[in-house]
Design an enzyme around this catalytic site. Structure first.
Site, PDB file in Angstrom:
ATOM      1  N   ARG A  60      46.195  29.383  30.093  1.00  0.00           N
ATOM      2  CA  ARG A  60      45.487  30.196  31.315  1.00  0.00           C
ATOM      3  C   ARG A  60      44.925  28.474  32.244  1.00  0.00           C
ATOM      4  O   ARG A  60      44.254  28.830  33.401  1.00  0.00           O
ATOM      5  CB  ARG A  60      43.997  30.472  30.804  1.00  0.00           C
ATOM      6  CG  ARG A  60      42.862  31.061  31.871  1.00  0.00           C
ATOM      7  CD  ARG A  60      41.691  32.572  30.362  1.00  0.00           C
ATOM      8  NE  ARG A  60      41.736  32.564  29.893  1.00  0.00           N
ATOM      9  CZ  ARG A  60      42.265  34.086  30.162  1.00  0.00           C
ATOM     10  NH1 ARG A  60      42.298  34.567  30.946  1.00  0.00           N
ATOM     11  NH2 ARG A  60      42.788  34.806  28.452  1.00  0.00           N
ATOM     12  N   ASP A 135      45.568  40.763  34.361  1.00  0.00           N
ATOM     13  CA  ASP A 135      44.098  41.019  33.936  1.00  0.00           C
ATOM     14  C   ASP A 135      44.032  40.343  32.208  1.00  0.00           C
ATOM     15  O   ASP A 135      43.752  40.106  31.123  1.00  0.00           O
ATOM     16  CB  ASP A 135      42.842  41.984  33.995  1.00  0.00           C
ATOM     17  CG  ASP A 135      42.130  41.710  32.866  1.00  0.00           C
ATOM     18  OD1 ASP A 135      41.288  41.100  33.306  1.00  0.00           O
ATOM     19  OD2 ASP A 135      41.791  42.941  32.660  1.00  0.00           O
ATOM     20  N   LEU A 159      34.867  37.932  42.456  1.00  0.00           N
ATOM     21  CA  LEU A 159      35.616  37.089  43.968  1.00  0.00           C
ATOM     22  C   LEU A 159      35.408  38.715  44.723  1.00  0.00           C
ATOM     23  O   LEU A 159      34.699  39.142  44.586  1.00  0.00           O
ATOM     24  CB  LEU A 159      37.179  37.438  43.657  1.00  0.00           C
ATOM     25  CG  LEU A 159      37.764  37.407  44.970  1.00  0.00           C
ATOM     26  CD1 LEU A 159      38.298  35.201  45.379  1.00  0.00           C
ATOM     27  CD2 LEU A 159      39.133  37.319  45.473  1.00  0.00           C
ATOM     28  N   LEU A 170      42.424  42.484  40.611  1.00  0.00           N
ATOM     29  CA  LEU A 170      43.139  41.339  41.169  1.00  0.00           C
ATOM     30  C   LEU A 170      44.716  40.781  40.144  1.00  0.00           C
ATOM     31  O   LEU A 170      44.650  41.424  39.300  1.00  0.00           O
ATOM     32  CB  LEU A 170      42.779  40.035  40.854  1.00  0.00           C
ATOM     33  CG  LEU A 170      41.166  39.182  42.392  1.00  0.00           C
ATOM     34  CD1 LEU A 170      40.269  38.248  41.566  1.00  0.00           C
ATOM     35  CD2 LEU A 170      41.370  39.791  43.332  1.00  0.00           C
ATOM     36  N   CYS A 195      22.500  38.744  43.072  1.00  0.00           N
ATOM     37  CA  CYS A 195      23.409  39.082  42.211  1.00  0.00           C
ATOM     38  C   CYS A 195      22.831  38.023  40.604  1.00  0.00           C
ATOM     39  O   CYS A 195      23.162  38.832  40.397  1.00  0.00           O
ATOM     40  CB  CYS A 195      24.531  38.768  42.023  1.00  0.00           C
ATOM     41  SG  CYS A 195      25.181  36.490  42.393  1.00  0.00           S
ATOM     42  N   CYS A 199      20.664  40.946  37.780  1.00  0.00           N
ATOM     43  CA  CYS A 199      21.198  41.153  36.199  1.00  0.00           C
ATOM     44  C   CYS A 199      19.924  41.066  35.586  1.00  0.00           C
ATOM     45  O   CYS A 199      19.198  40.628  35.458  1.00  0.00           O
ATOM     46  CB  CYS A 199      21.404  39.903  35.963  1.00  0.00           C
ATOM     47  SG  CYS A 199      22.157  39.218  34.534  1.00  0.00           S
ATOM     48  N   SER A 217      27.768  43.769  30.473  1.00  0.00           N
ATOM     49  CA  SER A 217      29.736  43.714  30.026  1.00  0.00           C
ATOM     50  C   SER A 217      30.520  43.707  29.147  1.00  0.00           C
ATOM     51  O   SER A 217      30.611  44.149  28.391  1.00  0.00           O
ATOM     52  CB  SER A 217      30.571  43.592  31.687  1.00  0.00           C
ATOM     53  OG  SER A 217      30.609  44.659  32.653  1.00  0.00           O
ATOM     54  N   ASP A 243      27.169  46.981  36.846  1.00  0.00           N
ATOM     55  CA  ASP A 243      27.857  46.790  38.547  1.00  0.00           C
ATOM     56  C   ASP A 243      26.858  46.094  39.472  1.00  0.00           C
ATOM     57  O   ASP A 243      26.973  45.842  40.162  1.00  0.00           O
ATOM     58  CB  ASP A 243      28.281  48.541  38.372  1.00  0.00           C
ATOM     59  CG  ASP A 243      29.304  48.593  38.153  1.00  0.00           C
ATOM     60  OD1 ASP A 243      30.102  48.402  38.187  1.00  0.00           O
ATOM     61  OD2 ASP A 243      29.318  50.267  38.518  1.00  0.00           O
ATOM     62  N   CYS A 249      25.958  42.811  45.771  1.00  0.00           N
ATOM     63  CA  CYS A 249      26.209  41.465  47.205  1.00  0.00           C
ATOM     64  C   CYS A 249      26.425  42.493  48.508  1.00  0.00           C
ATOM     65  O   CYS A 249      27.033  43.745  48.615  1.00  0.00           O
ATOM     66  CB  CYS A 249      27.579  41.203  46.415  1.00  0.00           C
ATOM     67  SG  CYS A 249      28.537  40.536  48.084  1.00  0.00           S
TER      68      CYS A 249
END
Length: 347
Positions: A60, A135, A159, A170, A195, A199, A217, A243, A249
């Site tokens: 990775r 992914d 991103l 992505l 953001c 949370c 998540s 979300d 954002c």
């Protein structure tokens, strides 16, 4: 004339034709800081039980670590910007909230199918060898996308695009072709901390840094065991993903709803599923409801565990009837979650 356009320009035109909203090119070594950041993140244990992040860290860390022959990376983004407010159901106690990305078809299948189509076209047009990823492989999609000019990694670590906000799936194509790279992504978060403050579980120890162990998540999707008590009330009615950090954002105001990508249109039964129905699911029922959805990979037990936590937060006494049988569920994690929920609903 098409033949007068560079291969790079033709790649981008073909990407648009295939449904991608963003496409950029980077050299394979264009994200040199990603490896050190990954190593530090893993050393701090922020990946929780995602052991595969650890075991394949060497792959990775850089594109060449996974495939030494790679010369260029084509980064692609497919928009899934929602048409409605993802936070609208926050106070609806009797239903579960599913993250926007999982309300339609499985993005792994959709994006990979189009990546393969672009890859076949590129092989015919430009030659060389290539590999496509979305992914599931040890690929650092976000730093590579930033290096290719698609946007920048925001303070929520996802991103952010000037044109598509925080709503891009992505994918990447690694190729042995030596392509002309684009510049890095423009823009930034500035002093905005929307953001971070949004949370519910304080999963951001610092801007641009996520502790997955505290992320809803992670807790509802990746973690297989009991959800820690300290996070249960903060989870609210979220049963698959969260979300909040994406939805607040400010750059989302520039993102047009992804109306053209039918695959990502939400399925009605996944927009606001009834908790009572979810709590009653057996394995066969789970597979039927979530066929073709990315949710299918977590299995019945994790979904019912999540629904039980949401039920405990619902204030809906009618759910007691459905929760009681689950105290004797064959899965001890489900049984414990149901017992906790009953304690919340009938203290």
């Amino acid at each position: 004339m098409a033949e007068d356009k560079s291969l790079e320009d033709r790649i981008k035109s073909k990407a648009v034709e295939l449904g991608f909203a963003a496409c950029g090119i980077a050299l394979a070594d264009a994200a040199p800081l990603a490896a050190d950041r990954l190593r530090q993140w893993l050393a701090d244990g922020c990946h929780g039980d995602m052991i595969w992040m650890e075991t394949r860290a060497h792959h990775r860390a850089s594109p060449a670590g996974l495939w030494p022959a790679v010369k260029s990376v084509i980064s692609l983004g497919m928009s899934y910007a929602p048409a409605t407010d993802p936070l609208a159901l926050a106070d609806e106690g009797g239903v579960g909230r599913i993250s926007v990305y999982a309300q339609g078809a499985d993005y792994h299948d959709v994006v990979k199918r189009q990546l393969k189509a672009l890859g076949r076209w590129l092989a015919a047009e430009g030659g060389g060898d290539l590999k496509v990823f979305v992914d599931t492989a040890p690929v650092m999609e976000k730093p590579l996308a930033e290096a290719a000019g698609l946007g920048w990694q925001g303070k929520h670590t996802n991103l952010v695009s000037r044109d598509h906000g925080s709503w891009l799936f992505l994918g990447a194509i690694y190729t042995t072709l030596e392509l002309v790279p684009d510049g890095r992504g423009r823009g930034g978060c500035g002093s905005c901390d929307a953001c971070q403050t949004a949370c519910p579980t304080d999963a951001f120890p610092a801007p641009y840094r996520l502790d997955a162990r505290r992320c809803i998540s992670y807790l509802t999707i990746e973690a297989a065991g009991p959800i820690p008590h300290e996070f249960r009330r903060a989870i609210g009615n979220r049963i698959y993903g969260c979300d909040d950090c994406l939805a607040v954002c400010p750059w989302n105001k520039f993102a047009a709803a992804a109306r053209d990508n039918i695959a990502f249109h939400p399925r009605a039964e996944l927009v606001a599923p009834d908790l009572a129905d979810l709590l009653a699911l057996d394995d066969a029922g789970f597979r039927q409801v979530f066929a073709g959805s990315p949710i299918k990979r977590i299995g019945r037990d994790r979904m019912v565990r999540n629904a039980a936590i949401a039920a405990g937060n619902s204030g809906d006494g009618d759910l007691v009837r459905v929760l009681r049988p689950l105290v004797n569920d064959s899965n001890p994690v489900v049984a414990e979650a149901a017992e906790w929920a009953l304690g919340e609903l009938q203290p």
